[in-house]
Motif scaffolding. Structure first.
Motif, PDB file in Angstrom:
ATOM      1  N   GLY A 225       1.056  -0.654   0.173  1.00 33.65           N
ATOM      2  CA  GLY A 225      -0.258   0.240  -0.345  1.00 33.65           C
ATOM      3  C   GLY A 225       1.092   1.255   0.264  1.00 33.65           C
ATOM      4  N   SER A 226       2.158   1.037   0.534  1.00 38.60           N
ATOM      5  CA  SER A 226       3.008   2.515   0.318  1.00 38.60           C
ATOM      6  C   SER A 226       3.272   2.656  -1.390  1.00 38.60           C
ATOM      7  N   ARG A 227       3.788   4.173  -1.194  1.00 37.63           N
ATOM      8  CA  ARG A 227       2.941   4.661  -2.892  1.00 37.63           C
ATOM      9  C   ARG A 227       5.485   5.044  -2.697  1.00 37.63           C
ATOM     10  N   LEU A 228       5.153   4.614  -4.690  1.00 40.07           N
ATOM     11  CA  LEU A 228       6.114   4.996  -4.606  1.00 40.07           C
ATOM     12  C   LEU A 228       6.846   5.767  -6.335  1.00 40.07           C
ATOM     13  N   TRP A 229       7.462   6.414  -6.406  1.00 43.42           N
ATOM     14  CA  TRP A 229       6.782   7.670  -7.147  1.00 43.42           C
ATOM     15  C   TRP A 229       8.410   6.870  -8.661  1.00 43.42           C
ATOM     16  N   CYS A 230       7.305   6.661  -9.676  1.00 46.67           N
ATOM     17  CA  CYS A 230       8.214   5.488 -11.040  1.00 46.67           C
ATOM     18  C   CYS A 230       8.838   6.654 -12.305  1.00 46.67           C
ATOM     19  N   ASP A 231      10.094   6.586 -12.720  1.00 44.93           N
ATOM     20  CA  ASP A 231       9.973   7.235 -13.782  1.00 44.93           C
ATOM     21  C   ASP A 231       9.764   6.108 -14.627  1.00 44.93           C
ATOM     22  N   LEU A 232       8.317   6.467 -15.363  1.00 44.84           N
ATOM     23  CA  LEU A 232       7.976   5.272 -16.064  1.00 44.84           C
ATOM     24  C   LEU A 232       8.129   5.298 -17.531  1.00 44.84           C
ATOM     25  N   ARG A 233       9.179   4.463 -18.746  1.00 42.77           N
ATOM     26  CA  ARG A 233       8.548   4.349 -20.066  1.00 42.77           C
ATOM     27  C   ARG A 233       8.184   3.196 -20.649  1.00 42.77           C
ATOM     28  N   SER A 234       7.412   3.710 -21.820  1.00 43.22           N
ATOM     29  CA  SER A 234       7.235   2.166 -22.245  1.00 43.22           C
ATOM     30  C   SER A 234       7.040   2.640 -24.131  1.00 43.22           C
ATOM     31  N   LYS A 235       7.330   1.024 -24.922  1.00 39.80           N
ATOM     32  CA  LYS A 235       6.699   1.276 -26.433  1.00 39.80           C
ATOM     33  C   LYS A 235       6.395  -0.228 -26.691  1.00 39.80           C
ATOM     34  N   ILE A 253      12.141   6.402  -8.639  1.00 36.66           N
ATOM     35  CA  ILE A 253      12.326   8.627  -8.391  1.00 36.66           C
ATOM     36  C   ILE A 253      11.857   8.402  -7.490  1.00 36.66           C
ATOM     37  N   SER A 254      12.021   7.953  -6.374  1.00 32.70           N
ATOM     38  CA  SER A 254      10.916   8.689  -4.782  1.00 32.70           C
ATOM     39  C   SER A 254      12.158   9.743  -4.332  1.00 32.70           C
ATOM     40  N   GLU A 255      13.574   8.989  -4.554  1.00 28.77           N
ATOM     41  CA  GLU A 255      14.225   9.714  -3.525  1.00 28.77           C
ATOM     42  C   GLU A 255      14.290  10.900  -4.235  1.00 28.77           C
ATOM     43  N   ARG A 256      14.743  10.894  -5.788  1.00 30.59           N
ATOM     44  CA  ARG A 256      14.771  12.852  -6.289  1.00 30.59           C
ATOM     45  C   ARG A 256      13.453  13.344  -6.067  1.00 30.59           C
ATOM     46  N   LYS A 257      12.015  12.496  -5.955  1.00 30.61           N
ATOM     47  CA  LYS A 257      11.128  13.565  -5.914  1.00 30.61           C
ATOM     48  C   LYS A 257      11.349  14.043  -4.601  1.00 30.61           C
ATOM     49  N   ALA A 258      11.482  13.530  -3.508  1.00 29.80           N
ATOM     50  CA  ALA A 258      11.554  13.758  -1.809  1.00 29.80           C
ATOM     51  C   ALA A 258      12.883  15.169  -2.047  1.00 29.80           C
ATOM     52  N   HIS A 259      13.606  14.773  -1.977  1.00 31.36           N
ATOM     53  CA  HIS A 259      14.251  15.664  -1.681  1.00 31.36           C
ATOM     54  C   HIS A 259      14.937  16.988  -3.598  1.00 31.36           C
ATOM     55  N   GLU A 260      13.608  17.343  -4.038  1.00 31.80           N
ATOM     56  CA  GLU A 260      13.108  17.924  -5.256  1.00 31.80           C
ATOM     57  C   GLU A 260      13.836  19.513  -4.747  1.00 31.80           C
TER      58      GLU A 260
END
Length: 740
Positions: A225-235, A253-260
């Motif tokens: 149930g925890s949240r995770l910021w992701c860089d999502l790429r699809s083709k 990219i959770s850490e990047r978001k947290a320390h933006e």
């Protein structure tokens, strides 16, 4: 009057005919086995194992189809228990073709009757060699792809219908799942609400349909149930058909978001970092696309291999039949004529046997390339087996185009072909069948072209022959001759004639050469040159050879009891040399007739000895230890190599009559004879000259130091009774007319 024979009913005959049609047209090999001997098989079975026809297998042991005797016995032990219970036995194993090439096949066997296992069994054989190779190639590609997935620093997943069909361990680690829990999991599990999931799917689908890569930063849910910021790429794998699925690449990219805010202060460092990571992701995507392309290329190669000969790269029989069928359809509609050429390389088998398979393959590839260049792109050249090729000519008007093509192909073969230190001059025999005059379908045209080719080969080779209907009658006569040959042994139609071998210095008979003769009822005497090759072809040569050996020993014992001191020479065939039981058969024959081994001489040709050198050395050493005399027949017409004269335990060299014939008028023949005799004397070998018909020939041979001779000057081959009379009546004092 039937004499107690029960004639088959009409229903039984119909059932037999239906069974024959099934056997001959089945796409798999079928054979009937009894006591592990091949009783019957179809053409596909023979083709799978590299034989030209079922006749070459019938009556032989199935052990020849296995790599070794261990695997032969292992299958028997494994299959019998289940088969005797009435169960079908199926397995996949590696067997060998006639030329020794291993291949994988699937075999299925049933007993004909579980109540009476002695009736034998029926086996179905499927050649799965190329299928196994294709599967192995596929598994290798899959393994390589899995290595990339397992070692990637990002989560990678393959999606179909918004469900995970496959992913790597990193993907499972990111969202807190076990790897097996993600299999077939809906992506709905990663979104907090159904609405957000459906909205993301709509955006995702529109981008992928354009063929673009979908890229977003999104907050997704983990298993707990925890949240995770992701860089999502699809083709999309195929933008034209999104049902084929897409590839997801996910980076945490959770850490990047947290320390933006902190990252903004380090903008330059972040930009460089993002560039490097982007390059890494693009590399992963490119690698995946490359693997997909490599798989497509591999599939195309598999299709190519299914229609082309693996050795020469030429079309195979399947592709040739397809192209010929297409051209026949067009020709039927337009009234155009076309031709089929059947090509067989002259004496290639003997050359191939002497070289070995590796060098033989090199020679065959070189010859095939020459034929391909001479054929041109407008016609189709195919290899259909061994040293046999076929050509489809789409346009044969005027007919001179056929002869022009044949002349080009003959010229292409003319320059010597070099394989290692050897140089070979190869010729070919050509048979021609023309549509529609010589046939209206694929099989008939190829069959008639093949028949015409055999006529060209029978006329000496290195020539061509157009099919005509008289050749069918000749083929029927050949079949009748073969059937008569099967009865000849049982009806005791063979007899032996003996040609004296005379001492040059003492002018006395010291031995005889046993020569088989066939008096065919209603046809008279049949030349050995006609029936011996046929006996080799249909597998009777061993049985005939055993009869000759037995009959010669019986006669030798009779002469011995009459006080005649003779040695009898018997010709040995290649099949007998290959027979592992020949030594025991020979030894038993000598013991049964109370004969000394030195009273028997075995004659072998150079080409027979050189077929399997190591095997020949082993057998000849055993025969030499037994005391049997060994001679080389027709010396000078084959390899004539000092190396094998040193390796083989030989007693006698026989000079071929082709050198003796012009001995007194051809200086080269005189030099050859003198050289052979001198060489033999230095090696402590006895020399026998064949075909001596004139006194001046004998005088020359005596001058050179020849030991023995045989030929019409002294006597032609005679029945045993005539030899007895000649031996007893002839006295050395009467030899003045042969005096030197």
């Amino acid at each position: 009057m039937t004499h107690g024979l029960t004639l088959p009913t009409r229903g039984e005959l119909q059932l037999f005919k239906e069974q024959q049609v099934i056997l001959e047209n089945a796409g798999v090999g079928i054979c009937f086995i009894r006591d592990r001997l091949i009783q019957r098989c179809n053409r596909q079975f023979a083709h799978i194992y590299g034989f030209d026809s079922p006749d070459q297998l019938i009556g032989s042991s199935s052990e020849q189809l296995y790599p070794d005797s261990v695997s032969f016995r292992r299958l028997g032990v494994s299959a019998y228990p289940s088969m005797v219970r009435g169960e079908r036995y199926t397995t996949e194993l590696q067997m060998i073709r006639r030329d020794g090439t291993p291949f994988w096949c699937r075999i299925t066997g049933n007993l004909i009757s579980t109540d009476t296992p002695s009736l034998g069994s029926i086996w179905i054989i499927e050649d799965i060699d190329q299928q196994r190779q294709a599967n192995e190639a596929f598994h290798a590609l899959h393994h390589q792809q899995q290595l990339i997935l397992d070692h990637a620093m990002v989560g990678i997943a393959f999606m179909r219908q918004r469900r995970i069909s496959r992913c790597n361990q990193r993907m499972a680690d990111l969202f807190g799942y076990e790897l097996h829990e993600l299999k077939d999991l809906s992506t709905r599990a990663f979104y907090p609400t159904t609405a957000s999931w459906e909205a993301a799917g709509q955006r995702h689908r529109e981008v992928l349909k354009r063929g673009d890569a979908f890229n977003t930063e999104i907050e997704l849910m983990c298993k707990d149930g925890s949240r995770l910021w992701c860089d999502l790429r699809s083709k999309a794998i195929n933008p034209d058909n999104l049902d084929e699925g897409s590839i997801w690449i996910i980076m945490d990219i959770s850490e990047r978001k947290a320390h933006e805010s902190a990252l903004l202060r380090a903008h330059d460092a972040l930009e460089q970092h993002v560039t490097e990571r982007t390059r890494e992701l693009e590399s992963v995507v490119n690698n995946l696309h490359r693997e997909i392309e490599e798989r497509r290329i591999a599939e195309e190669r598999i299709r190519h291999l299914a229609q082309h000969d693996s050795l020469t790269g030429l079309p195979n029989r399947s592709l040739f039949d397809q192209r010929l069928g297409d051209q026949l359809t067009k020709a039927s509609a337009t009234g155009r004529k076309l031709a089929v050429l059947f090509i067989d390389l002259d004496r290639f088998k003997h050359i191939n046997d002497s070289l070995g398979h590796h060098e033989g393959d090199m020679l065959l590839r070189s010859l095939a390339e020459r034929l391909r260049q001479a054929t041109g792109h407008e016609n189709t050249l195919a290899r259909i087996g061994g040293d046999e090729f076929v050509v489809l000519l789409n346009n044969v008007e005027p007919y001179e185009r056929i002869e022009q093509l044949i002349h080009r192909m003959q010229s292409a073969l003319q320059p010597s072909v070099h394989v290692g230190v050897h140089a070979f001059s190869i010729s070919a025999s050509f048979g021609v069948a023309i549509y529609p005059h010589d046939g209206n379908d694929i099989q008939t045209l190829i069959k008639h072209a093949n028949t015409a080719m055999y006529r060209a080969k029978a006329n000496g080779g290195n020539r061509y022959h157009f099919y005509n209907h008289h050749l069918d009658r000749e083929a029927v006569e050949r079949i009748e001759l073969r059937n008569a040959l099967y009865q000849a042994l049982r009806n005791q139609e063979f007899e032996l004639h003996y040609q004296p071998q005379v001492s040059v210095s003492e002018a006395r008979i010291v031995g005889v050469e046993a020569l088989i003769r066939w008096h065919r009822p209603g046809k008279g005497m049949v030349s050995p040159a006609c029936f011996i090759p046929l006996a080799e072809e249909c597998g009777l040569i061993n049985e005939i050879g055993s009869w000759v050996l037995e009959s010669a020993c019986v006669q030798l014992k009779t002469w011995q009891q009459a006080g005649m001191d003779l040695r009898v020479a018997v010709n040995l065939s290649a099949a007998q040399l290959d027979d592992p039981g020949f030594y025991d058969l020979l030894k038993d024959c000598l013991q049964r007739h109370d004969l000394q081994p030195h009273q028997l001489e075995l004659e072998l040709t150079e080409s027979i000895l050189m077929r399997h050198v190591d095997q020949s050395v082993e057998l000849l050493n055993r025969l030499d230890k037994l005391g049997v005399h060994l001679s080389i027949d027709d010396f000078g017409t084959g390899y004539s190599s000092l190396s094998y004269l040193k390796r083989f335990p030989l007693d006698t060299l026989k000079i071929d009559q082709s050198f003796v014939r012009d001995l007194c008028i051809d200086q080269d023949d005189a030099v050859i004879c003198r050289t052979i005799i001198s060489m033999a004397n230095n090696l402590n070998l006895t020399v026998t000259a064949e075909g001596v018909e004139q006194a001046d020939q004998l005088n020359k041979l005596a001058e050179f130091g020849c030991d023995l001779y045989q030929g019409y000057l002294f006597s032609r081959p005679l029945p045993a009774g005539e030899i007895t009379r000649l031996y007893l009546e002839y006295r050395p004092a009467e030899a003045g007319r042969y005096a030197i």
